[in-house]
Write a protein that holds these residues in place. Structure first.
Motif, PDB file in Angstrom:
ATOM      1  N   GLY A 190      39.851  40.074  39.458  1.00 57.89           N
ATOM      2  CA  GLY A 190      40.698  40.464  38.326  1.00 57.89           C
ATOM      3  C   GLY A 190      40.669  39.412  37.236  1.00 57.89           C
ATOM      4  N   SER A 191      39.503  38.838  36.985  1.00 59.60           N
ATOM      5  CA  SER A 191      39.400  37.764  35.993  1.00 59.60           C
ATOM      6  C   SER A 191      38.072  37.885  35.259  1.00 59.60           C
ATOM      7  CB  SER A 191      39.470  36.411  36.698  1.00 59.60           C
ATOM      8  OG  SER A 191      39.194  35.385  35.778  1.00 59.60           O
ATOM      9  N   ASN A 192      38.122  37.675  33.934  1.00 53.20           N
ATOM     10  CA  ASN A 192      36.853  37.691  33.199  1.00 53.20           C
ATOM     11  C   ASN A 192      36.369  36.282  32.872  1.00 53.20           C
ATOM     12  OD1 ASN A 192      38.518  36.843  31.228  1.00 53.20           O
ATOM     13  ND2 ASN A 192      38.324  38.652  29.908  1.00 53.20           N
TER      14      ASN A 192
ATOM     15  N   GLU B  39      34.250  39.923  38.625  1.00 51.50           N
ATOM     16  CA  GLU B  39      35.334  40.273  37.700  1.00 51.50           C
ATOM     17  C   GLU B  39      36.253  41.312  38.332  1.00 51.50           C
ATOM     18  OE1 GLU B  39      34.044  41.232  33.769  1.00 51.50           O
ATOM     19  OE2 GLU B  39      36.047  41.884  33.139  1.00 51.50           O
ATOM     20  N   GLN B  40      35.616  42.275  38.979  1.00 52.91           N
ATOM     21  CA  GLN B  40      36.401  43.351  39.602  1.00 52.91           C
ATOM     22  C   GLN B  40      37.207  42.812  40.789  1.00 52.91           C
ATOM     23  OE1 GLN B  40      33.937  46.298  41.334  1.00 52.91           O
ATOM     24  NE2 GLN B  40      35.596  47.764  41.545  1.00 52.91           N
ATOM     25  N   GLU B  41      36.559  41.974  41.621  1.00 51.47           N
ATOM     26  CA  GLU B  41      37.250  41.492  42.828  1.00 51.47           C
ATOM     27  C   GLU B  41      38.401  40.552  42.498  1.00 51.47           C
ATOM     28  OE1 GLU B  41      34.970  39.750  45.935  1.00 51.47           O
ATOM     29  OE2 GLU B  41      33.621  41.458  46.109  1.00 51.47           O
TER      30      GLU B  41
ATOM     31  N   GLY C  78      43.831  41.753  43.404  1.00 50.98           N
ATOM     32  CA  GLY C  78      42.646  42.236  44.095  1.00 50.98           C
ATOM     33  C   GLY C  78      42.291  41.330  45.255  1.00 50.98           C
TER      34      GLY C  78
ATOM     35  N   GLU D 103      29.813  41.228  37.450  1.00 47.29           N
ATOM     36  CA  GLU D 103      30.696  42.391  37.283  1.00 47.29           C
ATOM     37  C   GLU D 103      31.557  42.563  38.535  1.00 47.29           C
ATOM     38  OE1 GLU D 103      27.378  42.520  36.759  1.00 47.29           O
ATOM     39  OE2 GLU D 103      27.539  42.394  34.578  1.00 47.29           O
ATOM     40  N   GLN D 104      30.923  42.332  39.691  1.00 48.18           N
ATOM     41  CA  GLN D 104      31.677  42.478  40.943  1.00 48.18           C
ATOM     42  C   GLN D 104      32.728  41.375  41.074  1.00 48.18           C
ATOM     43  OE1 GLN D 104      29.254  42.896  44.465  1.00 48.18           O
ATOM     44  NE2 GLN D 104      31.087  42.896  45.783  1.00 48.18           N
TER      45      GLN D 104
ATOM     46  N   GLN E 232      47.479  43.762  42.081  1.00 47.21           N
ATOM     47  CA  GLN E 232      46.900  43.550  40.748  1.00 47.21           C
ATOM     48  C   GLN E 232      45.764  42.532  40.803  1.00 47.21           C
ATOM     49  OE1 GLN E 232      49.945  42.265  38.074  1.00 47.21           O
ATOM     50  NE2 GLN E 232      50.922  44.258  38.046  1.00 47.21           N
TER      51      GLN E 232
END
Ligand SMILES: Cc1cc2nc3c(=O)[nH]c(=O)nc-3n(C[C@H](O)[C@H](O)[C@H](O)COP(=O)(O)OP(=O)(O)OC[C@H]3O[C@@H](n4cnc5c(N)ncnc54)[C@H](O)[C@@H]3O)c2cc1C
Length: 474
Positions: free
Chosen positions: A187-189, A183-185, A298, A180-181, A296
């Motif tokens: 900006g990619s899933n 993804e947040q850092e 990150g 999850e971190q 955007q």
């Protein structure tokens, strides 16, 4: 051994002019450069080094630092940083050879893994120290590196890598990052969990090798550029090398030519023709990203991101705000003597799509440049450092896509060996061991291309399951 003279067309490492045309981002954005004069006439030295990449310049620097009285010359066919050392992705990565922690521990055990990792730590420490001691402004930032797995492959590989890093005594340098971190850092899933290595970071590799060259010269090393070695004669008491315009005789010779090693004159007679095979690796760099794009995107750590997978991709932010992307899909092992990485228009075209597939914020990003360079692979992907069949000759090759810190440390090892010293570097297992050779150069290229092909297929499989899919060209 008889002296072997190359014909005129082979006086430079093959593909020289094309390599020059497809210079890297580091070249294109560097200050104007005044090469040292070529070797002209007759010179005698204690130690002669061939090759002005990180292995060669580090050897030169260390020789003079360890023993200022020793006479040292360095011959470079083109200019310092002409090979992979001036063409790479600018990441100081905490890795060893072409192996993952899984392969390294699986093949050689955790103790040898720890020794190898410690060796690379010493290489990173050297780069950090010499930058400060010699005032080498190489834009180094200690961001560490982020090793991510692909979400479709699951987090298991990161869990396993963390476990092995602990077995190799590296726990203090690595920290687990939840998916999850990530993804947040980023900006990619597309990614699963990751581990962050605190050592190393981003730098300008060309500035480092040029800075080391200058530091070596200040200590009294004779550097000759545009001086391709065309013959090596080991029959006499002194080893004699010829370039187009000069002759040099030395007591000890250090061959620091990595992916070019099989092309050296007398490579076969010296037992070095089958030590390694070259791989051409390609990268693209974007135009500087806008502050909005960075916002955007990150990437709060600004560290390089390497995919811990059978895919071979890396993403590295540069000091001037660009993204440098090495696309492993485009790697190839040349069949012939040509090491010219043509400017890869396929990668230039597909690079923005690849980047956008991983990082949606980079959708529509402009690619500024593409280039390539040769890295080197040994049969078991472990670098070769040590004595050739003639014990007066030392060599290093097999430096893979993370060879800057290892190459920096190899320079220390080669200098110590040349001075007859025994140290923790000269006694490390991969220096003392009997080196494996490829059965033949053609077979080596065949096998290397086979491995790359297997990874291409994996790329398609994984890419096809990703959302949005990577669109790899045919
Ligand atoms: C696209 C790409 C990305 C990479 N990314 C990274 C990264 O992010 N981090 C990292 O650590 N590593 C990276 N690498 C790998 C790293 O650059 C290499 O492992 C390292 O530079 C090898 O250094 P070297 O000194 O052994 O060889 P080189 O830098 O190739 O130097 C060899 C030199 O020998 C000279 N030479 C050859 N023949 C002769 C002759 N007959 N006479 C005189 N001179 C001769 C050549 O001109 C050349 O300058 C990357 C490589 C590439 C290509």
């Amino acid at each position: 051994m008889e002296a072997v003279i190359l014909n005129a067309s082979a006086k430079r490492p093959s593909g020289g002019s094309v390599l020059n045309r497809s210079r890297s981002h580091w070249w294109n954005t560097s200050d104007s450069y005044q090469p040292a004069t070529p070797l002209i006439g007759h010179v005698d030295v204690d130690v002669c080094i061939v090759g002005g990449g990180i292995n060669g310049v580090s050897t030169a620097y260390h020789l003079k630092k360890l023993d200022p009285s020793v006479d040292v010359a360095l011959l470079e066919a083109e200019v310092v940083g002409f090979g992979a050392s001036g063409r790479n992705a600018g990441q100081i990565i905490m890795k060893f050879g072409g192996t993952s922690p899984e392969r390294l521990v699986g093949s050689h055990g955790a103790d040898r893994g720890r020794e190898a990792w410690d060796y690379v730590h010493r290489g990173i420490a050297f780069i950090e120290d010499v930058r400060d001691e010699e005032g080498i402004a190489c834009d180094y930032t200690n961001t560490g590196t982020l090793n991510v797995c692909l979400r479709v492959e699951g987090d298991g590989r990161i869990d396993e890598a963390m476990r092995l890093m602990e077995r190799m005594g590296q726990s203090q340098y690595v920290s687990y990052v939840e998916r999850e971190q990530v993804e947040q850092e980023l900006g990619s899933n597309q990614f699963g969990a990751a581990y962050h290595e605190s050592r190393g970071g981003q730098f300008n590799p060309l500035k480092l090798v040029r800075g080391l060259k200058s530091a070596a010269e200040r200590r009294g090393v004779w550097v000759y550029e545009n001086s391709p070695v065309a013959s090596i004669d080991t029959t006499g008491k002194l080893i004699t090398l010829q370039t187009g315009l000069g002759v040099i005789r030395c007591k000890r010779l250090v061959l620091a030519t990595n992916a070019f090693t099989h092309l050296l004159p007398s490579a076969k007679e010296l037992g070095l023709a089958r030590e390694q095979t070259p791989l051409m690796v390609k990268g693209v760099i974007t135009e500087p990203l806008t502050p909005q794009q960075w916002e955007q995107l990150g990437w709060p750590r600004r560290s390089g991101v390497n995919i811990h997978s059978d895919l071979f991709y890396s993403f590295a932010p540069t000091a001037d705000g660009r993204m440098l992307y090495v696309g492993g899909y485009y790697t190839s092992a040349p069949w012939d003597r040509n090491l010219a990485p043509e400017v890869d228009m396929r990668l230039k075209r597909a690079g923005p799509d690849h980047l956008a597939a991983f990082f949606p914020a980079l959708s529509g990003v402009e690619v500024a440049q593409t280039w390539g360079g040769p890295i080197s692979i040994t049969p078991d992907w472990i670098p070769h450092v040590g004595e050739a069949s003639d014990p007066r000759i030392l060599y290093a090759c097999g430096c893979w896509g993370n060879g800057m810190p290892c190459g920096a440390q190899n320079g220390r090892t080669l200098a110590e060996l040349a001075l007859g010293m025994r140290t923790e570097n000269t006694d490390v297992w991969f220096v003392t061991r009997k080196k494996q050779k490829w059965p033949s150069r053609i077979l080596a290229a065949f096998l290397a291309n086979g491995v790359i092909r297997k990874r291409h297929v994996a790329s398609r499989r994984i890419g096809g399951r990703m959302n949005p899919p990577l669109r790899f060209p045919r």
